[in-house]
Scaffold this motif. Structure first.
Motif, short mmCIF file in Angstrom:
data_model
loop_
_atom_site.label_atom_id
_atom_site.label_comp_id
_atom_site.label_asym_id
_atom_site.label_seq_id
_atom_site.Cartn_x
_atom_site.Cartn_y
_atom_site.Cartn_z
N MET A 107 -12.16 -28.84 -4.68
CA MET A 107 -10.72 -29.11 -4.51
C MET A 107 -10.45 -29.51 -3.06
SD MET A 107 -7.47 -26.54 -5.11
CE MET A 107 -7.60 -26.56 -6.88
N THR A 108 -9.59 -30.52 -2.90
CA THR A 108 -9.22 -30.92 -1.55
C THR A 108 -8.29 -29.88 -0.95
OG1 THR A 108 -7.27 -32.13 -2.30
CG2 THR A 108 -9.34 -33.37 -2.20
N LYS A 109 -8.22 -29.86 0.37
CA LYS A 109 -7.35 -28.88 1.04
C LYS A 109 -5.89 -29.30 0.98
CE LYS A 109 -10.93 -27.37 4.27
NZ LYS A 109 -11.36 -27.28 5.68
N ASN A 110 -5.67 -30.60 0.83
CA ASN A 110 -4.29 -31.09 0.85
C ASN A 110 -3.55 -30.73 -0.43
OD1 ASN A 110 -4.71 -32.28 3.30
ND2 ASN A 110 -5.09 -34.33 2.47
N SER A 111 -2.30 -30.26 -0.27
CA SER A 111 -1.40 -30.20 -1.41
C SER A 111 -0.82 -31.61 -1.58
CB SER A 111 -0.26 -29.21 -1.13
OG SER A 111 -0.78 -27.91 -1.03
N ILE A 112 -0.85 -32.10 -2.81
CA ILE A 112 -0.45 -33.49 -3.03
C ILE A 112 0.50 -33.61 -4.22
CG2 ILE A 112 -2.64 -34.39 -2.11
CD1 ILE A 112 -3.39 -35.02 -5.09
N ALA A 113 1.16 -34.76 -4.28
CA ALA A 113 1.86 -35.21 -5.48
C ALA A 113 1.03 -36.33 -6.09
CB ALA A 113 3.25 -35.70 -5.13
N ILE A 114 1.07 -36.42 -7.39
CA ILE A 114 0.40 -37.54 -8.08
C ILE A 114 1.46 -38.43 -8.70
CG2 ILE A 114 -0.94 -38.12 -10.16
CD1 ILE A 114 -2.94 -36.05 -9.39
N PHE A 115 1.29 -39.73 -8.49
CA PHE A 115 2.10 -40.69 -9.24
C PHE A 115 1.21 -41.31 -10.29
CE2 PHE A 115 3.49 -44.91 -10.40
CZ PHE A 115 4.71 -44.56 -10.95
N TRP A 116 1.62 -41.18 -11.56
CA TRP A 116 0.82 -41.65 -12.70
C TRP A 116 1.33 -43.02 -13.14
CZ3 TRP A 116 0.81 -38.61 -18.01
CH2 TRP A 116 -0.16 -39.16 -18.85
N HIS A 117 0.55 -44.05 -12.84
CA HIS A 117 0.85 -45.41 -13.31
C HIS A 117 0.55 -45.53 -14.79
CE1 HIS A 117 1.51 -47.69 -9.53
NE2 HIS A 117 0.61 -46.89 -8.97
N ARG A 118 1.44 -46.20 -15.54
CA ARG A 118 1.15 -46.55 -16.93
C ARG A 118 1.56 -48.01 -17.14
NH1 ARG A 118 2.75 -41.18 -18.84
NH2 ARG A 118 4.91 -41.88 -18.85
N ARG A 119 2.82 -48.19 -17.51
CA ARG A 119 3.31 -49.56 -17.74
C ARG A 119 4.06 -50.06 -16.49
NH1 ARG A 119 5.97 -50.18 -23.64
NH2 ARG A 119 6.58 -52.11 -22.60
N ASP A 120 3.48 -49.83 -15.33
CA ASP A 120 4.15 -50.17 -14.08
C ASP A 120 3.09 -50.45 -13.01
OD1 ASP A 120 3.12 -47.65 -13.85
OD2 ASP A 120 5.02 -46.65 -13.48
#
Length: 434
Positions: free
Chosen positions: A1-14
């Motif tokens: 696991m990386t040390k950074n707390s992150i947000a994920i943006f999930w690409h689909r139809r964009d």
């Protein structure tokens, strides 16, 4: 696991970084953002053709996104698998604090997102979704009593009445690009890794000239002319912004803007009436006794009906993955009325072949042609292919391009128009009486 707390943006139809609603909110979240794309095996495993050009199109744009992010010192996380299996892997690998995405309105997508939302909820991770692939969604354009529209013209009037500059304003993601997670480049699986074959394919450009839009109303119905924007594949996969296109439609072409409104309309219909994905919008039309002659269906699929405008359209589709919209209506009417073959057969064939296949628009168009849909052509409207040809391909430029044997003694229709028309009217009347 990386040390950074992150947000994920999930690409689909964009598949773009610019003017992307969900990505904008992710980049504003205060967390470094790692973009994600999943090559979904639920979708890919169902494809018959390992040379499917749509997969090639998506893969090219995923590579483009990956390169854009690499140049910023970030990367695109690309996975191949079933989303409900991929997400637990991601949560083990990264310290994910929030997930952002854009909404999808198709039945499978809603089911998928429900499952992923549950997985994230159990881990205490919020799942945020946003409107991005249409101007108005779900309950934003409804009748005064709150019920959904089922006729296009009053819907479009309300759509235009409710429209403000805010609805077409671009999301300024570019100024937030510094909030992408800094990370080494991540590998993108090849087409071959996923069991597909890379094929040579030329796709329409993402841009469209002003002059084409200005002349769209006059030229759009003539398949031999370069009168349409060919942007539908880009809209399908979100490589262009619907807001940017709506602004251009407002400025340059109301007829073209109306086509974007039809797109919103059919998405709204699918959202409110999900049964249309498998059954007639108007239940009475499920009683029609289709002939479903398999040899005639094969002739239609292969462009061998002896009706030149129909055959030209089907051959164009089979060779290029594109069919002109006027010809889509003619071929669909021919299958459902002249041959009395269930509209679902034709819808499924288009779904396999069209580069721009979009469930809501494809379903809406087929049910329109069959008479079974919302705001559909009445069942007694049976396109005469000869008259359609005279009107929209008078010099036979489109027909002769795709049907060189037209005019030869061996080129004969598989059914006579008047006979087929009368048979269709009788069959529809009988079915609708049940």
């Amino acid at each position: 696991m990386t040390k950074n707390s992150i947000a994920i943006f999930w690409h689909r139809r964009d598949l773009r970084l610019e003017d992307n609603a969900g990505l904008f909110y992710a980049l504003q979240s205060g967390l470094p953002v790692l973009p994600l794309f999943i090559f979904d095996r639920h979708i890919l495993d169902a494809l018959d053709d390992r040379h499917d050009k749509r997969v090639v199109f998506i893969h090219r744009h995923v590579l483009r996104l990956s390169e854009q992010l690499r140049q910023m010192g970030s990367s695109l996380l690309v996975k191949y698998g079933k989303p409900e299996e991929v997400w637990p892997e991601i949560l083990r690998e990264y310290d994910v604090k929030a997930v952002f995405t854009n909404r999808d309105y198709e039945p499978y997508a809603k089911e998928r997102d429900g499952k992923i939302a549950q997985i994230l909820s159990r881990a205490g991770i919020p799942f945020h979704d946003y409107k991005d692939q249409c101007i108005f969604d779900r309950d934003e354009v409804v009748k005064d009593d709150g019920s959904p529209y089922t006729v296009f013209t009053p819907y479009s009037r309300k759509w235009k009445k409710l429209l403000t500059d805010a609805h077409t304003a671009a999301y300024d993601t570019v100024s937030l690009f510094h909030n992408f997670l800094k990370t080494k480049p991540l590998l993108v699986p090849t087409l071959e890794d996923m069991g597909f074959v890379s094929v040579e394919a030329v796709f329409p450009p993402m841009g469209v000239p002003d002059t084409l839009l200005q002349q769209y109303g006059a030229k759009r119905d003539f398949p031999a002319l370069p009168g349409t924007s060919r942007l539908s594949v880009h809209l399908r996969f979100g490589t262009v912004s619907i807001r940017a296109l709506a602004r251009r439609g407002l400025a340059l072409s109301e007829p073209w803007l109306n086509e974007l409104i039809w797109r919103d309309f059919y998405m709204m219909i699918l959202y409110h009436f999900p049964h249309v994905a498998t059954r007639a919008f108007k239940p009475a039309y499920d009683h029609i006794q289709w002939r479903n002659n398999e040899k005639e269906f094969e002739a239609w699929c292969n462009g061998k009906t002896g009706y030149p405008i129909v055959d030209a359209g089907m051959r164009e589709l089979n060779e290029t993955g594109f069919m002109h919209n006027r010809v889509r209506m003619i071929t669909a009417s021919f299958l459902t009325k002249h041959l009395l073959i269930d509209w679902r057969w034709g819808e499924a064939y288009f779904a396999k072949k069209l580069l721009d296949f979009d469930l809501s628009a494809n379903n809406g168009g087929w049910q329109w042609a069959a008479g079974s849909g919302c705001d559909a052509a009445p069942y007694f409207r049976v396109f005469n292919p000869a008259l359609q040809t005279q009107k929209f391909d008078p010099e036979l430029r489109y027909v002769r391009k795709w049907v060189p044997e037209f005019g030869s003694l061996s080129y004969q229709p598989i059914v006579q128009h008047e006979f087929a028309r009368n048979r269709a009217l009788e069959t529809y009347k009988a079915g609708l009486r049940e």
